[in-house]
Design an enzyme around this catalytic site. Structure first.
Site, PDB file in Angstrom:
ATOM      1  N   PHE A 138     140.999   1.890  16.016  1.00  0.00           N
ATOM      2  CA  PHE A 138     140.737   1.145  14.785  1.00  0.00           C
ATOM      3  C   PHE A 138     139.387   1.656  14.278  1.00  0.00           C
ATOM      4  O   PHE A 138     138.425   1.708  15.038  1.00  0.00           O
ATOM      5  CB  PHE A 138     140.667  -0.343  15.143  1.00  0.00           C
ATOM      6  CG  PHE A 138     140.598  -1.266  13.966  1.00  0.00           C
ATOM      7  CD1 PHE A 138     141.749  -1.812  13.430  1.00  0.00           C
ATOM      8  CD2 PHE A 138     139.381  -1.621  13.418  1.00  0.00           C
ATOM      9  CE1 PHE A 138     141.688  -2.690  12.358  1.00  0.00           C
ATOM     10  CE2 PHE A 138     139.311  -2.498  12.344  1.00  0.00           C
ATOM     11  CZ  PHE A 138     140.465  -3.038  11.811  1.00  0.00           C
ATOM     12  N   ASP A 207     138.337  -2.753  24.221  1.00  0.00           N
ATOM     13  CA  ASP A 207     138.558  -3.577  23.036  1.00  0.00           C
ATOM     14  C   ASP A 207     139.916  -4.265  23.206  1.00  0.00           C
ATOM     15  O   ASP A 207     140.945  -3.588  23.331  1.00  0.00           O
ATOM     16  CB  ASP A 207     138.541  -2.696  21.779  1.00  0.00           C
ATOM     17  CG  ASP A 207     138.659  -3.514  20.505  1.00  0.00           C
ATOM     18  OD1 ASP A 207     139.403  -4.519  20.505  1.00  0.00           O
ATOM     19  OD2 ASP A 207     138.028  -3.133  19.497  1.00  0.00           O
ATOM     20  N   TYR A 232     140.886 -13.939  15.689  1.00  0.00           N
ATOM     21  CA  TYR A 232     141.714 -14.374  14.560  1.00  0.00           C
ATOM     22  C   TYR A 232     143.108 -13.769  14.584  1.00  0.00           C
ATOM     23  O   TYR A 232     143.906 -14.036  13.702  1.00  0.00           O
ATOM     24  CB  TYR A 232     141.020 -14.064  13.218  1.00  0.00           C
ATOM     25  CG  TYR A 232     140.478 -12.655  13.081  1.00  0.00           C
ATOM     26  CD1 TYR A 232     141.336 -11.594  12.826  1.00  0.00           C
ATOM     27  CD2 TYR A 232     139.126 -12.399  13.213  1.00  0.00           C
ATOM     28  CE1 TYR A 232     140.844 -10.308  12.707  1.00  0.00           C
ATOM     29  CE2 TYR A 232     138.619 -11.114  13.095  1.00  0.00           C
ATOM     30  CZ  TYR A 232     139.488 -10.071  12.839  1.00  0.00           C
ATOM     31  OH  TYR A 232     138.993  -8.802  12.740  1.00  0.00           O
ATOM     32  N   LYS A 233     143.411 -12.939  15.593  1.00  0.00           N
ATOM     33  CA  LYS A 233     144.757 -12.371  15.695  1.00  0.00           C
ATOM     34  C   LYS A 233     145.598 -13.284  16.599  1.00  0.00           C
ATOM     35  O   LYS A 233     145.932 -14.390  16.196  1.00  0.00           O
ATOM     36  CB  LYS A 233     144.663 -10.924  16.174  1.00  0.00           C
ATOM     37  CG  LYS A 233     143.969 -10.023  15.124  1.00  0.00           C
ATOM     38  CD  LYS A 233     143.655  -8.623  15.589  1.00  0.00           C
ATOM     39  CE  LYS A 233     142.898  -7.860  14.507  1.00  0.00           C
ATOM     40  NZ  LYS A 233     142.273  -6.627  14.985  1.00  0.00           N
ATOM     41  N   ARG A 381     154.623  -2.529  10.263  1.00  0.00           N
ATOM     42  CA  ARG A 381     154.138  -3.158  11.494  1.00  0.00           C
ATOM     43  C   ARG A 381     154.646  -4.595  11.574  1.00  0.00           C
ATOM     44  O   ARG A 381     154.503  -5.365  10.628  1.00  0.00           O
ATOM     45  CB  ARG A 381     152.612  -3.162  11.452  1.00  0.00           C
ATOM     46  CG  ARG A 381     151.937  -2.701  12.717  1.00  0.00           C
ATOM     47  CD  ARG A 381     150.433  -2.580  12.531  1.00  0.00           C
ATOM     48  NE  ARG A 381     149.828  -3.750  11.912  1.00  0.00           N
ATOM     49  CZ  ARG A 381     148.665  -4.295  12.304  1.00  0.00           C
ATOM     50  NH1 ARG A 381     148.006  -3.770  13.311  1.00  0.00           N
ATOM     51  NH2 ARG A 381     148.163  -5.338  11.677  1.00  0.00           N
TER      52      ARG A 381
HETATM   53  C1  LIG Z   1     141.071  -6.217  14.369  1.00  0.00           C
HETATM   54  C2  LIG Z   1     140.235  -5.183  15.064  1.00  0.00           C
HETATM   55  C3  LIG Z   1     138.859  -5.115  14.852  1.00  0.00           C
HETATM   56  C4  LIG Z   1     138.212  -5.999  13.838  1.00  0.00           C
HETATM   57  O1  LIG Z   1     136.838  -5.902  13.807  1.00  0.00           O
HETATM   58  P1  LIG Z   1     136.010  -6.950  12.935  1.00  0.00           P
HETATM   59  O2  LIG Z   1     134.629  -6.647  13.221  1.00  0.00           O
HETATM   60  O3  LIG Z   1     136.460  -8.317  13.372  1.00  0.00           O
HETATM   61  O4  LIG Z   1     136.395  -6.760  11.513  1.00  0.00           O
HETATM   62  C5  LIG Z   1     138.135  -4.192  15.587  1.00  0.00           C
HETATM   63  N1  LIG Z   1     138.729  -3.375  16.473  1.00  0.00           N
HETATM   64  C6  LIG Z   1     140.063  -3.418  16.689  1.00  0.00           C
HETATM   65  C7  LIG Z   1     140.687  -2.502  17.687  1.00  0.00           C
HETATM   66  C8  LIG Z   1     140.856  -4.309  15.982  1.00  0.00           C
HETATM   67  O5  LIG Z   1     142.161  -4.336  16.175  1.00  0.00           O
END
Ligand SMILES: *Cc1c(COP(=O)(O)O)cnc(C)c1O
Length: 415
Positions: A138, A207, A232-233, A381
């Site tokens: 990400f 992560d 939040y997921k 997705r």
């Molecule tokens: C959703 C997600 C994020 C989100 O980062 P924020 O700082 O909350 O915007 C980061 N890394 C991964 C792998 C994600 O899936």
């Protein structure tokens, strides 16, 4: 929600519908769905924004009206505001296989990636100048790791997860990996890779954004050093709810935060000029916590009471298997290709389908109440959140996908 009426009723459709109903009837988690505010559509985007648990608004109302409105400053003590980051960290801990006292909630995942990567290279010590980062990550993780590398005088080595073993060496300080890939839904081998990182003398940062709340993580059992994740997921904490940072107990005394704000001070109200870090997970804090979001998350975590993560995992795999089976049965050959691994050991809790017409197809799916999302240019997705998605939902989503594909001719990538 208007159900599709054009599909001709074929034998496989009847079979799959019947099987879905049976699977739902024997699903031990089926009762959890009623805890969430959902409509009669199929919500398959809980891997991006989890659904609202219905009891949460009243709890937030209390935070605003009574805790803030009436108690005002007293709430820092009397409503437990000050200790919320550690307390809520301990609520998340069992969901990711951590003993209490190692997780603190606060800031965004991006900020926690920064704290973790800098702390990791400081733990690794002198003489190691490389940070390995999942090349398919990400994007925010990659951006932040690069900035951390620049600040600490390290070099970023982008590496495909499959090539991590070959890239590890005496120069490796830290490795930042995703437990589940956000795009493909591929689950990486956290125990094996963590062991390999340790064998190379480096520090492992994971992560967990796409695994926490969807499958067992086992942070303590597998000796993970540091981890971050969002809430939040799959944890349903609400839009922008604070993230968390795990620092294994054995590293806490040497965890050297690059953001040593006053909330992580051993004596925050001493207001002294010199910094002295607190013990334990508190050391991962920075500034004043975002109390309203934090307590929204705390309330939302109630839906996990009495839920075993193993049961969640079993249902998640059954759901994604069943969805793939329905897609196979309903969708004409060649229109979509799953990029999510078939092997259970390599699958997270989403199904990603490559589809040349992904953009118009997802738009029409959403119009029909099947809410997934799009990873441009060509990935559909679908996230499967076992607390509130059922087998009939999976069957219906696949059936409507087939209908939509019949309306969107192959090669139509805009309409
Ligand atoms: C959703 C997600 C994020 C989100 O980062 P924020 O700082 O909350 O915007 C980061 N890394 C991964 C792998 C994600 O899936």
């Amino acid at each position: 929600m208007s159900e599709n009426t054009t599909t001709t009723t074929t034998a496989p459709t009847e079979n799959l519908r019947e099987r879905a109903l049976k699977l739902d009837a024997t699903d031990p988690l089926a009762g959890r769905r009623a805890l969430f505010a959902l409509d009669d559509g199929v919500y398959l985007d809980g891997n991006s924004l989890g659904a609202l648990p219905v009891h949460v608004p009243a709890r937030v109302q209390d935070v605003l009206t009574r805790q803030w409105g009436e108690l005002r400053i007293r709430s820092w003590d009397e409503s437990g505001w000050w200790t919320a980051p550690e307390r809520i960290g301990d609520r998340i801990a069992p969901l990711v296989g951590a003993a209490a006292g190692q997780i603190v909630v606060g800031d965004s995942t991006s900020v926690n990636v920064f704290k973790a990567v800098v702390a990791a290279v400081r733990i690794a010590g002198e003489g190691r100048d490389e940070i390995l980062v999942d090349a398919t990550t990400f994007p925010t993780d990659g951006y932040i790791a690069s900035a951390a590398a620049r600040l600490t005088g390290h070099r970023i080595v982008p590496v495909a997860p499959a090539d991590v073993l070959a890239a590890l060496g005496p120069r490796t300080a830290a490795v930042l990996l995703n437990h589940v890939d956000y795009r493909s839904g591929r689950l990486h081998d956290l125990p094996g890779l963590t062991a390999a990182v340790h064998a190379a003398g480096a520090v492992a940062v994971w992560d967990l954004c796409h695994s926490a709340g969807a499958l067992p993580v086992g942070l303590d059992d597998h000796g993970v050093d540091l981890a971050v994740g969002c809430t939040y997921k799959y944890l349903n904490g609400g839009p922008g709810s604070p993230a968390y940072l795990y620092v294994a107990e054995r590293h806490q005394t040497v965890f050297d935060s690059p953001l040593p704000g006053w909330n992580s001070h051993a004596d925050p109200f001493g207001m002294t000029a010199g910094y002295a870090p607190a013990d334990g997970s508190v050391r991962g804090r920075v500034g004043t916590p975002d109390i309203v979001s934090m307590l929204t998350l705390e309330a939302a975590l109630d839906v996990w009471d009495g839920v075993s993560v193993d049961a969640v995992r079993a249902k998640s795999l059954a759901l994604t298997d069943f969805f793939l089976e329905c897609v196979e049965a309903y969708v004409p050959a060649g229109r979509v290709v799953s990029v999510t691994p078939a092997a259970h050991a390599e699958r997270g809790s989403q199904v990603a389908l490559r589809c040349a017409e992904a953009e118009p197809v997802m738009r029409r799916l959403i119009e029909r109440g099947v809410v997934g999302d799009l990873r441009r240019p060509d990935v559909l997705r679908f996230g499967f959140t076992p607390l509130y998605v059922g087998f009939a939902d999976a069957e219906r989503a696949a059936r409507i996908l087939a209908d939509v594909l019949a309306e969107v001719p192959a090669g139509n990538t805009v309409g």
